[in-house]
Enzyme design. Structure first.
Site, PDB file in Angstrom:
ATOM      1  N   SER A  33      51.819 -15.165 -18.645  1.00 24.06           N
ATOM      2  CA  SER A  33      50.754 -16.073 -18.205  1.00 24.06           C
ATOM      3  C   SER A  33      51.005 -16.549 -16.777  1.00 24.06           C
ATOM      4  O   SER A  33      50.068 -16.650 -15.969  1.00 24.06           O
ATOM      5  CB  SER A  33      50.639 -17.269 -19.155  1.00 24.06           C
ATOM      6  OG  SER A  33      51.708 -18.184 -18.991  1.00 24.06           O
ATOM      7  N   GLU A  34      52.258 -16.839 -16.449  1.00 21.73           N
ATOM      8  CA  GLU A  34      52.573 -17.308 -15.095  1.00 21.73           C
ATOM      9  C   GLU A  34      52.264 -16.232 -14.059  1.00 21.73           C
ATOM     10  O   GLU A  34      51.729 -16.525 -12.982  1.00 21.73           O
ATOM     11  CB  GLU A  34      54.042 -17.714 -15.008  1.00 21.73           C
ATOM     12  CG  GLU A  34      54.363 -19.027 -15.694  1.00 21.73           C
ATOM     13  CD  GLU A  34      53.642 -20.197 -15.051  1.00 21.73           C
ATOM     14  OE1 GLU A  34      53.812 -20.410 -13.829  1.00 21.73           O
ATOM     15  OE2 GLU A  34      52.883 -20.881 -15.761  1.00 21.73           O
ATOM     16  N   VAL A  35      52.591 -14.993 -14.359  1.00 19.76           N
ATOM     17  CA  VAL A  35      52.311 -13.905 -13.417  1.00 19.76           C
ATOM     18  C   VAL A  35      50.805 -13.698 -13.283  1.00 19.76           C
ATOM     19  O   VAL A  35      50.282 -13.525 -12.171  1.00 19.76           O
ATOM     20  CB  VAL A  35      53.006 -12.603 -13.872  1.00 19.76           C
ATOM     21  CG1 VAL A  35      52.614 -11.441 -12.964  1.00 19.76           C
ATOM     22  CG2 VAL A  35      54.521 -12.778 -13.862  1.00 19.76           C
ATOM     23  N   TYR A 131      58.850 -26.672  -9.679  1.00 14.14           N
ATOM     24  CA  TYR A 131      57.675 -25.825  -9.926  1.00 14.14           C
ATOM     25  C   TYR A 131      56.623 -26.209  -8.888  1.00 14.14           C
ATOM     26  O   TYR A 131      55.807 -27.100  -9.095  1.00 14.14           O
ATOM     27  CB  TYR A 131      57.165 -26.066 -11.345  1.00 14.14           C
ATOM     28  CG  TYR A 131      56.002 -25.199 -11.768  1.00 14.14           C
ATOM     29  CD1 TYR A 131      56.074 -23.811 -11.689  1.00 14.14           C
ATOM     30  CD2 TYR A 131      54.838 -25.762 -12.280  1.00 14.14           C
ATOM     31  CE1 TYR A 131      55.023 -23.014 -12.092  1.00 14.14           C
ATOM     32  CE2 TYR A 131      53.777 -24.976 -12.696  1.00 14.14           C
ATOM     33  CZ  TYR A 131      53.868 -23.603 -12.601  1.00 14.14           C
ATOM     34  OH  TYR A 131      52.815 -22.812 -12.999  1.00 14.14           O
TER      35      TYR A 131
END
Length: 279
Positions: A33-35, A131
């Protein structure tokens, strides 16, 4: 800082988005999901994330998948290089025997930068970190640097580090909850105000895609995926020329297409065998 943190947590509760990937602590699923969310709208990822996990549910499944299958599933998400990095990183995870949780080990994975590593640590393991992505940056600029332009990340990083909870002892104020609040408040600010993150020195206007070298690379990859049995450079050139001319642009010479194919092959997107090119 106490006032700032109270404001962010309150806005986070008010603006919370119940997104699909927030329902898992599987580091692999969180990482995907982050990518996908890098420079991609949330609405575009919702649906594609689920489809990716249905096809490649584990690092092992992704590590074993043919490159053509990985690229085909990624189509429409932009930056095909990210799909190759996901596959390479999955192979590294499988070889290591477990998904890493320490920042140094995450950063050693292909394609994983500081923000992605911090996101996996926060959302999968509830561990602290810096982050710093565009929505998070927007909140810090809006609340702590009002009206200032050209704010450098080096001025933000210590603040992001200092405000992140050190652990998950407080279930209402842990790293996961904190960064969800920042993301949701930041997304709200960007919808309702002139985007605060544009006042960051790190803000870069994305270069034009249509007609660019990157666009031609993407088209060549799509042509290769449409011919899994293999295709000659001349046919790739003909198909690319038709696409370019349909868009009102000049075609691409076969010699330039060959150079594109060699460039893509050098990065692992395709290979040549017997005069035919395959993904």
């Amino acid at each position: 800082m106490a006032r700032f943190r109270a404001t962010v947590l309150a806005r986070g509760r008010e603006l919370y988005r119940d997104l699909p990937w927030r329902g898992t602590r599987d580091p692999y699923a969180v990482w995907v999901s982050e990518v996908m969310l890098q420079q991609t709208q949330v609405s575009r990822v919702d649906g594609r994330w689920q489809r990716w996990l249905a096809r490649f549910p584990t690092p092992e499944a992704l590590a074993q998948a043919p490159t053509a299958d990985v690229l085909a599933e990624w189509q429409g998400m932009g930056y095909n290089r990210r799909a190759l990095s996901l596959a390479r990183a999955a192979r590294a995870v499988v070889e290591a025997g477990a998904f890493p949780r320490e920042e140094e080990d995450l950063l050693a994975l292909p394609g994983v930068g500081p923000a992605t590593a911090a996101g996996v640590r926060a959302f999968a393991f509830d561990l602290p970190g810096v982050y710093l992505e565009t929505n998070v940056r927007a909140v810090f600029l809006h609340e702590l640097f009002p009206g200032e332009a050209g704010v450098a990340d080096k001025d933000l990083v210590p603040l992001v580090r200092a405000t992140c909870p050190p652990d998950s002892s407080d279930l209402e104020d842990d790293p996961r909850t904190w960064y969800y609040a920042l993301l949701d408040y930041g997304a709200h600010l960007k919808r309702t105000l002139p985007n605060p993150s544009r006042r960051s020195r790190a803000h870069v206007r994305q270069s034009r895609f249509e007609g660019s070298h990157r666009q031609k690379r993407a088209e060549v990859v799509r042509i290769l995926l449409a011919h899994p049995e293999g295709v000659r450079a001349e046919q790739v050139s003909d198909e690319l020329a038709r696409m370019e001319e349909a868009a009102g642009r000049e075609g691409v010479a076969t010699a330039d297409v060959r150079a594109l194919l060699r460039e893509l092959a050098g990065e692992g997107f395709c290979h040549e065998s017997g005069g035919n090119w395959r993904p």
